[in-house]
Motif scaffolding. Structure first.
Motif, short mmCIF file in Angstrom:
data_model
loop_
_atom_site.label_atom_id
_atom_site.label_comp_id
_atom_site.label_asym_id
_atom_site.label_seq_id
_atom_site.Cartn_x
_atom_site.Cartn_y
_atom_site.Cartn_z
N ASN A 56 -4.78 9.18 7.65
CA ASN A 56 -5.67 8.30 6.88
C ASN A 56 -4.96 6.98 6.63
O ASN A 56 -3.80 6.97 6.17
N PRO A 57 -5.58 5.86 6.94
CA PRO A 57 -4.89 4.57 6.81
C PRO A 57 -4.45 4.25 5.39
O PRO A 57 -3.42 3.59 5.20
N VAL A 58 -5.20 4.69 4.39
CA VAL A 58 -4.81 4.43 3.00
C VAL A 58 -3.53 5.20 2.67
O VAL A 58 -2.58 4.64 2.09
N ILE A 59 -3.49 6.47 3.03
CA ILE A 59 -2.31 7.28 2.77
C ILE A 59 -1.11 6.74 3.52
O ILE A 59 0.01 6.66 2.99
N ASP A 60 -1.32 6.33 4.77
CA ASP A 60 -0.23 5.75 5.56
C ASP A 60 0.32 4.50 4.89
O ASP A 60 1.54 4.29 4.85
N CYS A 61 -0.57 3.68 4.38
CA CYS A 61 -0.16 2.43 3.72
C CYS A 61 0.64 2.73 2.46
O CYS A 61 1.69 2.11 2.21
N LEU A 62 0.19 3.69 1.67
CA LEU A 62 0.91 4.06 0.44
C LEU A 62 2.27 4.67 0.76
O LEU A 62 3.26 4.39 0.06
N ASP A 63 2.33 5.47 1.79
CA ASP A 63 3.62 6.06 2.19
C ASP A 63 4.62 4.97 2.56
O ASP A 63 5.81 5.03 2.21
N ARG A 64 4.12 3.96 3.27
CA ARG A 64 5.01 2.85 3.67
C ARG A 64 5.47 2.06 2.45
O ARG A 64 6.65 1.67 2.35
N LEU A 65 4.57 1.84 1.51
CA LEU A 65 4.95 1.11 0.28
C LEU A 65 5.97 1.91 -0.53
O LEU A 65 6.91 1.33 -1.10
N LYS A 66 5.81 3.22 -0.59
CA LYS A 66 6.77 4.05 -1.31
C LYS A 66 8.15 3.97 -0.67
O LYS A 66 9.18 3.94 -1.35
N HIS A 67 8.16 3.94 0.65
CA HIS A 67 9.43 3.81 1.37
C HIS A 67 10.07 2.46 1.07
O HIS A 67 11.30 2.37 0.84
N LEU A 68 9.26 1.42 1.06
CA LEU A 68 9.79 0.07 0.80
C LEU A 68 10.22 -0.10 -0.64
O LEU A 68 11.00 -1.01 -0.96
N GLN A 69 9.72 0.75 -1.54
CA GLN A 69 10.13 0.68 -2.94
C GLN A 69 11.62 0.95 -3.08
O GLN A 69 12.30 0.34 -3.92
N SER A 70 12.13 1.84 -2.25
CA SER A 70 13.56 2.16 -2.29
C SER A 70 14.38 1.24 -1.41
O SER A 70 15.58 1.07 -1.61
N GLU A 71 13.75 0.63 -0.42
CA GLU A 71 14.43 -0.31 0.48
C GLU A 71 13.59 -1.59 0.57
O GLU A 71 12.91 -1.84 1.57
N PRO A 72 13.62 -2.41 -0.48
CA PRO A 72 12.71 -3.57 -0.56
C PRO A 72 12.90 -4.56 0.57
O PRO A 72 14.01 -4.88 0.97
N ASP A 73 11.75 -5.01 1.09
CA ASP A 73 11.70 -6.08 2.10
C ASP A 73 10.45 -6.88 1.78
O ASP A 73 9.33 -6.41 1.98
N ASP A 74 10.64 -8.09 1.25
CA ASP A 74 9.51 -8.87 0.76
C ASP A 74 8.43 -9.07 1.80
O ASP A 74 7.22 -8.96 1.52
N ASN A 75 8.82 -9.36 3.03
CA ASN A 75 7.82 -9.61 4.08
C ASN A 75 7.02 -8.35 4.38
O ASN A 75 5.79 -8.39 4.52
N GLN A 76 7.72 -7.21 4.51
CA GLN A 76 7.04 -5.96 4.81
C GLN A 76 6.16 -5.51 3.64
O GLN A 76 5.06 -4.99 3.84
N LEU A 77 6.65 -5.73 2.41
CA LEU A 77 5.85 -5.39 1.24
C LEU A 77 4.56 -6.20 1.21
O LEU A 77 3.48 -5.67 0.94
N ALA A 78 4.67 -7.49 1.51
CA ALA A 78 3.48 -8.35 1.53
C ALA A 78 2.49 -7.89 2.59
O ALA A 78 1.27 -7.84 2.35
N ILE A 79 3.00 -7.51 3.76
CA ILE A 79 2.13 -7.02 4.82
C ILE A 79 1.39 -5.76 4.40
O ILE A 79 0.18 -5.62 4.61
N MET A 80 2.10 -4.83 3.76
CA MET A 80 1.48 -3.57 3.33
C MET A 80 0.48 -3.78 2.19
O MET A 80 -0.57 -3.15 2.15
N PHE A 81 0.81 -4.69 1.27
CA PHE A 81 -0.14 -4.99 0.19
C PHE A 81 -1.40 -5.64 0.76
O PHE A 81 -2.52 -5.34 0.31
N ASN A 82 -1.24 -6.51 1.73
CA ASN A 82 -2.41 -7.12 2.37
C ASN A 82 -3.26 -6.07 3.05
O ASN A 82 -4.50 -6.11 3.00
#
Length: 481
Positions: A56-82
């Motif tokens: 599910n694209p929503v779950i995939d997006c949230l999983d990626r954001l959770k991963h980035l929470q521990s390894e922050p990357d501003d560009n990737q976070l912005a892409i996932m939030f978008n």
């Protein structure tokens, strides 16, 4: 009664049983589970309804954001939030279900947590906008706004508001969050007021005059609308009085004074109407030039054929002397509030009525009706104003008929027999034109108004009482037939 619910695990087990026990293929098993639960009245909002094995694209997006929470990357976070924003907002046809899935799987908590870690001044501008836009699309019901409240969301977004007063893009995004969060949630409204959002609104209105920050107006209306069905007595009328007291009503009048060239005009009108909750505020708005500004806009909207401006200006004019909710029904809280006023104020401000008529308001309204003679939605607003202007005022009623209000009623009722709300407003206007003016009865009856009123009475159930009263006040003995 609350709808029945089911957990994600139980839903997936049902699909699995359809496959293992009944020999269905995955797609058939999924559709059978959805149909069965729907027929049983189970609420499937927030449930991931994918064929087993599909992502599910929503779950995939949230999983990626959770991963980035521990390894922050501003560009990737912005892409996932978008991506999350695109999934949970219009024009995505599945936006409501996607937002429900996201909320059920911790998206609001995650978004608030990540937002709280963005430095207010030195943080990535792109990331901040992306995060705020995603958050606004997640806040779609009281569950999500309740989670936002528990996660200290109001304090987080007010912090961004206070530290980015010069940045129109950030302001627009923050106010979208405020509007989404405050809609339908009395507790969130209270939190924003405790954080002095009203003072920030005033400051930002002063800094950015006519800059078209539409979400600011949406936020104010959300804060001042009593739309939380869980509470008996809303506090929003007190908030509206506070908004007016600190000068926001005056700031909105300034926006009206800019006229049709202002991108804020329509929003300022609708927002000012929300703030004008009592006679004192209406009088204050008039004293600050509000009536003059609105009448100028009425004139200009007619000349330029601007229907949107015409409708909101007429609606705002009505508010100057009639405090009611959007659908015309006085709410319980406002009713109790109005009862505290003297009897002379129950029907609104006679002073404002006199000022509107004295400034040629009736002539302007009749002129406007001629410009929009083919639009019953504008005509009904005009009739509503004339009706209230003539209430308890035979002088105004005489002036209105002289200006052409009687002709307006006849022509509109004849032209739009199916426009039930306009037909009803016409009957109400006719009552006030004739009840204290016998000479007006003769004029209207000679113009053939009786047959149109009787037709409206027979055709539209919501016109029955108004039409009966109009026939009676026209002096007809058989008004009840």
């Amino acid at each position: 009664m609350a709808a029945r619910t089911i957990s994600q695990e139980a839903f997936e087990e049902l699909v699995k049983e359809n496959i293992d026990d009944l020999g269905m293929d995955p797609t058939e098993a999924l559709q059978d589970a959805i149909q069965t639960l729907t027929l049983q009245g189970v609420d499937l909002s927030g449930i991931v309804t994918c064929v087993p094995g599909e992502s599910n694209p929503v779950i995939d997006c949230l999983d990626r954001l959770k991963h980035l929470q521990s390894e922050p990357d501003d560009n990737q976070l912005a892409i996932m939030f978008n991506a999350l924003h695109d999934l949970c907002s219009n024009p995505n046809p599945n936006s409501n279900q996607n937002a429900a899935i996201a909320t059920k799987n911790g998206a609001v908590e995650l978004a608030c947590s990540l937002c709280s870690k963005i430095p207010h001044v030195t943080g990535s501008h792109v990331l901040l906008l992306s995060a705020l836009n995603a958050l606004s699309s997640l806040l779609h019901d009281v569950k999500s706004t309740g989670t936002f409240q528990r996660c200290d969301g109001p304090r987080i977004v007010i912090g961004f508001l206070a530290d980015n007063k010069q940045d129109v893009e950030v302001l627009s995004s923050v106010f979208r969050v405020v509007a989404s969060a405050a809609t339908g949630d009395e507790i969130v409204k209270e939190s924003f007021m405790e954080l002095k959002v009203d003072e920030l609104v005033l400051e930002i209105l002063s800094l950015h005059k006519n800059k078209g920050i539409q979400s600011l107006y949406d936020a104010v209306r959300a804060l001042l609308t009593p739309d939380d069905n869980r509470v008996v007595a809303s506090q929003v009328y007190g908030y509206a009085r506070k908004f007016a007291k600190i000068g926001i009503a005056e700031a909105l009048v300034d926006s009206l004074s800019a006229g049709l060239c202002s991108p804020d005009l329509v929003s300022a009108c609708t927002t000012l109407k929300t703030i004008a909750v009592n006679d004192e505020i209406c009088k204050s708005i008039a004293e600050k030039g509000g009536i003059d500004a609105v009448l100028r806009c009425v004139d200009d909207s007619g000349e330029q054929g601007n229907k949107a401006v015409a409708k909101v200006c007429c609606s705002l004019l009505s508010k100057f002397f009639l405090d009611s909710s959007e659908n015309g029904t006085v709410t319980l809280v406002l009713f109790l509030f109005v009862l505290s006023y003297e009897t002379s104020e129950l029907a609104g401000s006679d002073m404002n009525k006199s000022e509107i008529v004295g400034k040629g308001g009736v002539d302007k309204l009749i002129k406007l009706s001629a410009r929009f003679a083919d639009d019953p939605s504008v005509l009904l607003e005009i009739m509503s104003i004339i009706s209230v202007l003539c209430l308890r005022s035979p002088e105004n009623a005489a002036r209105a008929v002289e200006a052409g209000a009687g002709d307006l009623a006849v022509q509109a009722m004849q032209k739009f027999p199916a426009a039930h709300q306009m037909q009803r407003n016409s009957c109400l206007m006719i009552r006030n034109l004739v009840v204290r003016n016998p000479e007006n009865r003769t004029i209207l009856l000679n113009n053939g108004i009786e047959k149109y009123i009787r037709k409206a009475k027979e055709t539209h159930s919501n016109c029955k009482d108004a039409a009966t009263d109009a026939l009676r006040d026209l002096g007809l003995d058989n008004y009840n037939l």
